[in-house]
Design a protein around this motif. Structure first.
Motif, PDB file in Angstrom:
ATOM      1  N   HIS B 200     -49.422 -55.121  -9.397  1.00 12.68           N
ATOM      2  CA  HIS B 200     -48.566 -54.047  -9.912  1.00 12.68           C
ATOM      3  C   HIS B 200     -48.602 -52.904  -8.911  1.00 12.68           C
ATOM      4  CE1 HIS B 200     -46.840 -55.125 -13.829  1.00 12.68           C
ATOM      5  NE2 HIS B 200     -47.835 -56.002 -13.874  1.00 12.68           N
ATOM      6  N   ASN B 201     -47.566 -52.092  -8.949  1.00 10.47           N
ATOM      7  CA  ASN B 201     -47.336 -51.180  -7.837  1.00 10.47           C
ATOM      8  C   ASN B 201     -47.693 -49.722  -8.135  1.00 10.47           C
ATOM      9  OD1 ASN B 201     -46.555 -51.025  -5.138  1.00 10.47           O
ATOM     10  ND2 ASN B 201     -44.558 -50.166  -5.719  1.00 10.47           N
ATOM     11  N   ASN B 202     -48.527 -49.481  -9.136  1.00  7.27           N
ATOM     12  CA  ASN B 202     -48.777 -48.088  -9.534  1.00  7.27           C
ATOM     13  C   ASN B 202     -49.265 -47.214  -8.390  1.00  7.27           C
ATOM     14  OD1 ASN B 202     -48.942 -49.915 -11.886  1.00  7.27           O
ATOM     15  ND2 ASN B 202     -49.022 -47.966 -12.975  1.00  7.27           N
ATOM     16  N   LEU B 203     -50.094 -47.791  -7.534  1.00  7.76           N
ATOM     17  CA  LEU B 203     -50.608 -47.008  -6.421  1.00  7.76           C
ATOM     18  C   LEU B 203     -49.890 -47.362  -5.115  1.00  7.76           C
ATOM     19  CD1 LEU B 203     -54.425 -47.047  -7.356  1.00  7.76           C
ATOM     20  CD2 LEU B 203     -52.698 -45.319  -7.891  1.00  7.76           C
ATOM     21  N   GLY B 204     -48.715 -48.007  -5.241  1.00 12.36           N
ATOM     22  CA  GLY B 204     -47.905 -48.298  -4.053  1.00 12.36           C
ATOM     23  C   GLY B 204     -48.483 -49.388  -3.175  1.00 12.36           C
ATOM     24  N   LEU B 205     -49.325 -50.240  -3.751  1.00 10.69           N
ATOM     25  CA  LEU B 205     -50.048 -51.210  -2.929  1.00 10.69           C
ATOM     26  C   LEU B 205     -49.697 -52.662  -3.262  1.00 10.69           C
ATOM     27  CD1 LEU B 205     -53.523 -49.428  -3.033  1.00 10.69           C
ATOM     28  CD2 LEU B 205     -52.042 -49.673  -1.035  1.00 10.69           C
ATOM     29  N   SER B 206     -48.590 -52.874  -3.980  1.00  2.00           N
ATOM     30  CA  SER B 206     -48.360 -54.242  -4.471  1.00  2.00           C
ATOM     31  C   SER B 206     -48.223 -55.251  -3.339  1.00  2.00           C
ATOM     32  CB  SER B 206     -47.140 -54.285  -5.391  1.00  2.00           C
ATOM     33  OG  SER B 206     -45.982 -53.868  -4.690  1.00  2.00           O
ATOM     34  N   ILE B 207     -47.486 -54.904  -2.269  1.00  2.87           N
ATOM     35  CA  ILE B 207     -47.323 -55.859  -1.170  1.00  2.87           C
ATOM     36  C   ILE B 207     -48.624 -55.966  -0.369  1.00  2.87           C
ATOM     37  CG2 ILE B 207     -46.133 -56.269   1.024  1.00  2.87           C
ATOM     38  CD1 ILE B 207     -44.394 -56.956  -1.316  1.00  2.87           C
ATOM     39  N   ALA B 216     -57.315 -63.528   1.747  1.00  5.02           N
ATOM     40  CA  ALA B 216     -58.641 -63.847   1.194  1.00  5.02           C
ATOM     41  C   ALA B 216     -58.680 -65.265   0.635  1.00  5.02           C
ATOM     42  CB  ALA B 216     -59.007 -62.848   0.104  1.00  5.02           C
ATOM     43  N   GLY B 217     -57.559 -65.978   0.736  1.00  4.05           N
ATOM     44  CA  GLY B 217     -57.580 -67.388   0.335  1.00  4.05           C
ATOM     45  C   GLY B 217     -56.721 -67.743  -0.861  1.00  4.05           C
ATOM     46  N   ALA B 218     -55.973 -66.785  -1.428  1.00  9.70           N
ATOM     47  CA  ALA B 218     -55.113 -67.107  -2.570  1.00  9.70           C
ATOM     48  C   ALA B 218     -54.011 -68.066  -2.121  1.00  9.70           C
ATOM     49  CB  ALA B 218     -54.496 -65.837  -3.150  1.00  9.70           C
ATOM     50  N   ARG B 219     -53.592 -68.939  -3.021  1.00  5.34           N
ATOM     51  CA  ARG B 219     -52.511 -69.873  -2.735  1.00  5.34           C
ATOM     52  C   ARG B 219     -51.299 -69.615  -3.634  1.00  5.34           C
ATOM     53  NH1 ARG B 219     -54.880 -69.945   0.903  1.00  5.34           N
ATOM     54  NH2 ARG B 219     -56.240 -71.477   1.847  1.00  5.34           N
ATOM     55  N   ILE B 220     -51.418 -68.644  -4.506  1.00  7.36           N
ATOM     56  CA  ILE B 220     -50.352 -68.337  -5.460  1.00  7.36           C
ATOM     57  C   ILE B 220     -50.143 -66.824  -5.441  1.00  7.36           C
ATOM     58  CG2 ILE B 220     -49.671 -68.347  -7.905  1.00  7.36           C
ATOM     59  CD1 ILE B 220     -51.825 -70.646  -8.251  1.00  7.36           C
ATOM     60  N   VAL B 221     -48.897 -66.389  -5.391  1.00  6.72           N
ATOM     61  CA  VAL B 221     -48.634 -64.959  -5.620  1.00  6.72           C
ATOM     62  C   VAL B 221     -47.472 -64.811  -6.586  1.00  6.72           C
ATOM     63  CG1 VAL B 221     -49.517 -63.718  -3.611  1.00  6.72           C
ATOM     64  CG2 VAL B 221     -47.302 -64.878  -3.470  1.00  6.72           C
ATOM     65  N   ASP B 222     -47.543 -63.746  -7.353  1.00  8.16           N
ATOM     66  CA  ASP B 222     -46.476 -63.402  -8.276  1.00  8.16           C
ATOM     67  C   ASP B 222     -45.681 -62.236  -7.712  1.00  8.16           C
ATOM     68  OD1 ASP B 222     -47.568 -65.174 -10.066  1.00  8.16           O
ATOM     69  OD2 ASP B 222     -47.776 -63.726 -11.709  1.00  8.16           O
ATOM     70  N   GLY B 223     -44.429 -62.182  -8.063  1.00  8.16           N
ATOM     71  CA  GLY B 223     -43.635 -61.010  -7.734  1.00  8.16           C
ATOM     72  C   GLY B 223     -42.427 -60.974  -8.653  1.00  8.16           C
ATOM     73  N   THR B 224     -41.660 -59.893  -8.556  1.00 11.33           N
ATOM     74  CA  THR B 224     -40.424 -59.801  -9.336  1.00 11.33           C
ATOM     75  C   THR B 224     -39.352 -59.180  -8.444  1.00 11.33           C
ATOM     76  OG1 THR B 224     -40.913 -57.586 -10.202  1.00 11.33           O
ATOM     77  CG2 THR B 224     -41.688 -59.451 -11.512  1.00 11.33           C
ATOM     78  N   ALA B 225     -38.102 -59.550  -8.707  1.00 14.06           N
ATOM     79  CA  ALA B 225     -37.005 -59.030  -7.904  1.00 14.06           C
ATOM     80  C   ALA B 225     -36.955 -57.516  -8.041  1.00 14.06           C
ATOM     81  CB  ALA B 225     -35.687 -59.649  -8.378  1.00 14.06           C
ATOM     82  N   LYS B 226     -36.919 -56.840  -6.924  1.00 16.94           N
ATOM     83  CA  LYS B 226     -36.878 -55.376  -6.918  1.00 16.94           C
ATOM     84  C   LYS B 226     -38.101 -54.771  -7.611  1.00 16.94           C
ATOM     85  CE  LYS B 226     -33.006 -53.914  -4.933  1.00 16.94           C
ATOM     86  NZ  LYS B 226     -33.126 -53.070  -3.735  1.00 16.94           N
ATOM     87  N   GLY B 227     -39.115 -55.608  -7.805  1.00 14.14           N
ATOM     88  CA  GLY B 227     -40.313 -55.111  -8.484  1.00 14.14           C
ATOM     89  C   GLY B 227     -40.120 -54.917  -9.982  1.00 14.14           C
ATOM     90  N   PHE B 228     -38.993 -55.431 -10.519  1.00 12.97           N
ATOM     91  CA  PHE B 228     -38.640 -55.220 -11.928  1.00 12.97           C
ATOM     92  C   PHE B 228     -39.794 -55.680 -12.837  1.00 12.97           C
ATOM     93  CE2 PHE B 228     -35.729 -56.722 -15.567  1.00 12.97           C
ATOM     94  CZ  PHE B 228     -35.541 -55.449 -16.067  1.00 12.97           C
ATOM     95  N   GLY B 229     -40.497 -54.702 -13.425  1.00 13.78           N
ATOM     96  CA  GLY B 229     -41.653 -55.071 -14.250  1.00 13.78           C
ATOM     97  C   GLY B 229     -42.266 -53.840 -14.886  1.00 13.78           C
ATOM     98  N   ASN B 234     -43.762 -54.578 -10.106  1.00 14.79           N
ATOM     99  CA  ASN B 234     -44.600 -55.589  -9.467  1.00 14.79           C
ATOM    100  C   ASN B 234     -44.386 -55.580  -7.957  1.00 14.79           C
ATOM    101  OD1 ASN B 234     -43.683 -56.531 -12.316  1.00 14.79           O
ATOM    102  ND2 ASN B 234     -45.589 -57.611 -11.910  1.00 14.79           N
ATOM    103  N   ALA B 235     -44.907 -56.629  -7.316  1.00 15.33           N
ATOM    104  CA  ALA B 235     -44.640 -56.811  -5.890  1.00 15.33           C
ATOM    105  C   ALA B 235     -43.187 -57.267  -5.769  1.00 15.33           C
ATOM    106  CB  ALA B 235     -45.577 -57.862  -5.325  1.00 15.33           C
ATOM    107  N   PRO B 236     -42.328 -56.517  -5.070  1.00 14.28           N
ATOM    108  CA  PRO B 236     -40.922 -56.926  -4.966  1.00 14.28           C
ATOM    109  C   PRO B 236     -40.815 -58.253  -4.222  1.00 14.28           C
ATOM    110  CG  PRO B 236     -41.201 -54.610  -4.363  1.00 14.28           C
ATOM    111  CD  PRO B 236     -42.574 -55.201  -4.457  1.00 14.28           C
TER     112      PRO B 236
END
Lengths: 288, 348, 351
Positions: B200-207, B216-229, B234-236
């Motif tokens: 989530h982008n509350n502190l401007g750090l989603s990306i 760090a090894g993640a194989r899955i990321v979530d995001g939403t178009a335009k960050g709509f969330g 979210n991460a755009p």
């Protein structure tokens, strides 16, 4: 006046807390504390308190069936289904603290009188004991309740393994209770576990959709209901008197436990035990 | 020389997390239009439904405009390569009432979530979905509230129930990149199943956080178009698609269609796209569930208190997702305090 | 005042001097100590006494033990204080804790080596079931802040001769198919039981693995090398060492031990495990020499009195974790520790 002779089946946390409450009651006498694990902390506690214990479970009750008038079943739904016919055969009144739903659902503040003659009563769920009376009060003040919803937040630590694995059944049983008592077709129950330390005390919110809520009448009915519940659940308190917010009728209570055997934060467990005791005491007072 | 990166599964949560930002009023037309665009962009999973997942439409967290089964069927009808997924929180959703129906409606992946310390409440639901042969992941929400050791332990519980992936959600937008590296790093090292991150982008750090998770090894990321969330969003996805391409992560996403999907979302949800405000920043600082944003503002307005105070108080009480009812109580209490006493001192 | 008690009191004051800040979390709290009348328990009470009487800590202690009443009358300077309550019982049948307890030290265990031989079943039961029962009771507390489990340095299994120290991540060979393993295995099981409580109920457990200690209140009847040597020296000697005296241990003084446990209680990180003991290795022959120097005439030390081929072994912790995370250090050097222990026993004998 002689006390009503009761037995407790199930020596876990619920059963042990019930025992402390029975020992304090002026009208109930615990003649047997029965379970399967003689080494359980509850059994130890009961022995230290001088209560007769049995590790023979249901057979322990059967052996002394003649002198037992009422049994609190604090085992599991699965076990209560097996126990219920035996209690019925022995003519022992059963107060069921499991979600087995063999007998009529009982909320003492609402339908105590009509349950007194029944051979088996069910205490629904902890969230049900907290929320149903409020839903009932709301329904009494507002003739056309379209939808009722209840949300309970409890301390993670007050939800034992059985509660955790049976969340779906908890929700279903609570919703059924709301439907029955508030005479409302559409109901919903939500449960949150909160791990915060110190442990959060149980809070229950009831929200309702009412076309034209009569806030004044609702407040009066809710206040009256809270007062009635406080007779048997001293830690039941109104946190938010009914208000209308964003088109929702909302009221909220907090339940502090008595801290008998269970910790005070476990108001969820205390309230169902208090309800069971209130029922048994009413029966004892009425019994000839 | 860059090393070969592993394939990354990118999940499009627009039609689920965006539900929070849209007060759960997303229409079937919007579902169809956006799901079609997401399919074209090649996102692996398209998550649809109420912001709090199956069975969550309620007075507590907001009622959905469209019944969830209709939303799921509408989306399923638009997807071929991309698979339909749902969010499930035991305590809201039950197997009999919701999961069984969702299986019928074509859901391919059930992401079973809970507060990050309560994994054992997901046992029945994860096991059930596995038993009928459908894919299921475990989701630990509000994961900023637990240490990496606790998150590992809870993830292992979900893995033992049969979860085929574990996603840490930064539901409050409270993570800094070093938190992501430490927590995702430990999980990626110790778990057998793929690990994911939901920013989530509350502190401007989603990306930045999403990238830290992958590194760090993640194989899955979530995001939403335009960050709509929820909250600050979210991460755009359009940015994620670009950054992942730049970093050389294979994702199966096609860049132009991904950018087009974002443009479409901007039109479909115009006026409700997330924005960084004092309130969303405070929400992230206080570590409160992002989806509390709208109800807090409503309650604060009605009861005449500063919504930022409400957030800090909720943070102090360590509320978890699903405890939205406490917003009213907190706002009410702050209002009473303000009326009977001099205004409360500003909190840090 | 009795000279033996004065010695202990001055040791307790010395170890706390300038270090009470790290225990500040314990101010005004209710502490429960299981096994609170043993060697460690007694020292914990001595330290709490100084904290309460000199530093105004207002700490209340409930002591649970099999022989609480006998202890209270044997040591009235601890048994009759207002801030301590004594409960007598068997930890295997423990049922519930006082409601306002926020800190727990679980030290109740059968630790007498003679019992490992004569009643190994009781050792297995007490050390495992006792832990299970106390954790279960702790789960019913309103606001538990910390549960310190006293495990043992023996849970590691054999330390390789060529490895100078073992840290918390070490795992050596341990055989469970022999009765000698009962103590180590009972402690290992106790640790796993604590991990279950951490995982299931998020109980804030800190595990301590104590090594070897010496000091007042330690019974000389325990068949441990140091206590044996002191007892034999007090009796005029000789000291008999079966092998060549090369077996290596490290020994910490009681006041440091008790302080480390309190510091872990106040500041140890939940879920973590810490070694507790001295990191300074010393072989059996040197230990004997440290003891005999305080006697006149100096008792004879005989080595190789046993069968040839008697095992050499080593058990020395790395305490870097406790030092870095909790700022702990050894304050009483071993020669002084031994001297004070001998002096205490002499005072006891003469009083």
């Amino acid at each position: 006046m002689s006390k009503l002779k009761v037995a407790i089946l199930g020596t876990g946390n619920i059963g042990t807390d019930l025992l402390i409450k029975v020992l304090r009651s002026p009208v109930l006498e615990c003649v047997l504390f029965a379970g399967r694990n003689l080494a359980s902390p509850g059994m130890t506690k009961a022995s230290l308190l001088g209560v007769t214990v049995s590790a023979k479970g249901l057979q322990g009750i059967v052996d002394r069936g003649a002198e037992i008038a009422l049994v609190f079943d604090a085992t599991s739904a699965e076990d209560h289904h097996k126990h219920a016919p035996v209690f019925a055969r022995l003519g022992i009144k059963a107060v069921d603290l499991t979600p087995a739903k063999v007998g009529r659902m009982c909320v003492p503040a609402v339908n105590l009188a009509e349950c007194l003659d029944l051979p088996n009563v069910n205490m629904i769920t902890c969230g049900g004991q907290a929320s149903i009376p409020l839903a009932y009060a709301i329904a009494r003040a507002n003739p056309s309740v379209e939808y009722i919803e209840t949300i309970s937040s409890i301390a993670s630590r007050s939800a034992g393994p059985a509660t955790r694995i049976n969340l779906d059944e908890y929700l279903q049983t609570t919703e059924n209770g709301l439907q029955l008592f508030a005479a409302c077709e559409r109901t919903k129950a939500i449960l949150n576990l909160n791990p915060a330390q110190p442990c959060v005390h149980m809070q229950t919110t009831v929200m309702a959709k009412v076309p034209h809520p009569d806030l004044q009448a609702t407040r009066a009915k809710v206040a009256d209901m809270v007062a009635r519940i406080r007779h048997y659940v001293p830690g039941y308190q109104l946190l938010l008197e009914p208000i209308v917010e964003s088109g929702r009728l909302v009221t909220m209570v907090r339940v502090d436990g008595l801290g008998d055997y269970l910790p005070k934060y476990a108001g969820n467990l205390d309230i169902i035990n208090c309800a069971a005791i209130a029922y048994a005491e009413a029966f004892a007072r009425r019994a000839p | 020389m860059p090393t070969a990166h592993p394939h990354i599964t990118v999940c499009d949560a627009t039609l689920r997390d965006g539900s929070h930002a849209y007060s759960h009023q997303i229409t079937l037309e919007q579902v169809r239009a956006y799901a079609t665009a997401s399919e074209a962009a090649g996102f692996a999973f398209v998550e649809v439904g109420h912001g709090n997942g199956l069975g969550a439409s309620s007075l507590q967290v907001g009622e959905s405009l469209v019944p969830e089964r209709e939303m799921l069927r509408a989306a399923a009808g638009c997807l071929r390569r991309s698979k339909l997924s749902v969010h499930v929180i035991p305590g809201f959703a039950t197997i009999k009432r919701e999961i069984v129906n969702a299986l019928e409606d074509g859901v391919a992946l059930f992401r079973i979530g809970c507060h990050c310390t309560e994994a054992d409440i997901t046992q029945r639901h994860i096991s059930y979905v596995r038993s009928v042969g459908r894919e299921t992941w475990g989701v630990l929400m509000m994961s900023h509230m637990a240490s990496k050791e606790v998150l590992l332990e809870e993830s292992r519980k979900m893995q033992s129930y049969g979860a085929q992936g574990i996603v840490l959600m930064d539901s409050a937008g409270a993570y800094l990149p070093q938190d992501v590296s430490a927590k995702i790093g430990l999980l990626a090292e110790k778990l057998e199943v793929p690990v994911g991150f939901h920013a989530h982008n509350n502190l401007g750090l989603s990306i930045a956080n999403s990238l830290a998770a992958l590194e760090a090894g993640a194989r899955i990321v979530d995001g939403t178009a335009k960050g709509f969330g929820a909250g600050a969003g979210n991460a755009p996805l359009e940015l994620l698609a670009a950054v992942l391409q730049r970093q050389g992560y294979p994702t199966g996403i096609e860049l132009y269609p991904a950018l087009d999907a974002a443009e479409l979302a901007a039109k479909l949800f115009a006026g409700s796209l997330p924005d960084s405000t004092g309130i969303t920043i405070v929400s992230g600082l206080a570590g409160v569930f992002s989806a509390f944003s709208k109800p807090v503002q409503r309650a604060a307005k009605q009861l005449g208190v500063d919504p930022r105070d409400v957030f800090f108080e909720l943070g102090r009480r360590k509320v978890v997702g699903g405890q939205e009812d406490l917003i009213i109580e907190v706002a009410d209490e702050l209002a009473r305090r303000a009326s009977s006493q001099p205004p409360a001192r500003p909190r840090p | 005042m009795n000279r033996a008690l004065a010695l202990v009191q001055s040791d307790a004051e010395a170890v706390l001097a300038g270090r009470t800040a790290s225990l500040a979390a314990l101010r005004g709290q209710h502490l429960f100590i299981s096994g609170g009348t043993g060697f460690l328990g007694t020292w914990l009470l001595e330290l709490v006494k100084v904290l309460n009487e000199r530093h105004d800590f207002g700490l209340r202690v409930t002591v649970f033990s099999r022989n609480a009443r006998a202890f209270a009358s044997r040591w009235p300077h601890l048994g009759s204080v207002k801030w301590a309550a004594f409960l007598e019982g068997d930890i295997r049948y423990f049922s519930d804790l006082p409601r306002d307890v926020r800190y727990i030290i679980h030290a109740a265990a059968l630790t007498d080596r003679r019992l490992f031989a004569s009643q190994p079943g009781a050792v297995a039961e007490t050390n495992s079931v006792g832990t299970l029962r106390l954790l279960r009771a702790a789960n019913l507390l309103e606001d538990l802040q910390k549960f310190v489990l006293l495990s043992s340095g023996l849970v590691y299994g054999a330390q390789p001769w060529e490895q100078p120290q073992i840290d918390e991540n070490f795992a050596g060979p341990l055989r469970c198919n022999e009765v000698n393993a009962v103590y180590a295995e009972s402690k290992r099981f106790a640790e796993v039981v604590a991990q279950c409580a951490i995982s299931e109920s998020k109980l804030p457990v800190v595990t301590l693995r104590p090594f070897a200690f010496v000091g007042p209140y330690q019974s000389l009847q325990l068949p441990w090398a140091v206590t044996d040597f002191i007892r034999d020296s007090l009796n005029g000697g000789p000291i008999r060492i079966m092998g060549d005296g090369a077996t290596v241990r490290s020994i910490m003084y009681a006041s440091d031990y008790a302080f480390w446990v309190l510091a872990a209680l106040a500041g140890g990180r939940a879920r973590e495990t810490y070694n507790v003991g001295s990191p300074e290795p010393i072989d059996l022959r040197a230990r004997a020499g440290l003891i005999t120097q305080y006697f006149s005439p100096v008792p004879e030390i005989r080595t190789r009195v046993g069968q040839v081929g008697h095992d050499r072994n080593r058990l020395v912790p790395s305490v870097a974790k406790a030092a870095t995370e909790l700022g702990l250090q050894v304050t009483v050097p071993l020669p002084e520790a031994i001297q004070r222990t001998i002096t205490w026993h002499r005072h006891q004998q003469s009083s």
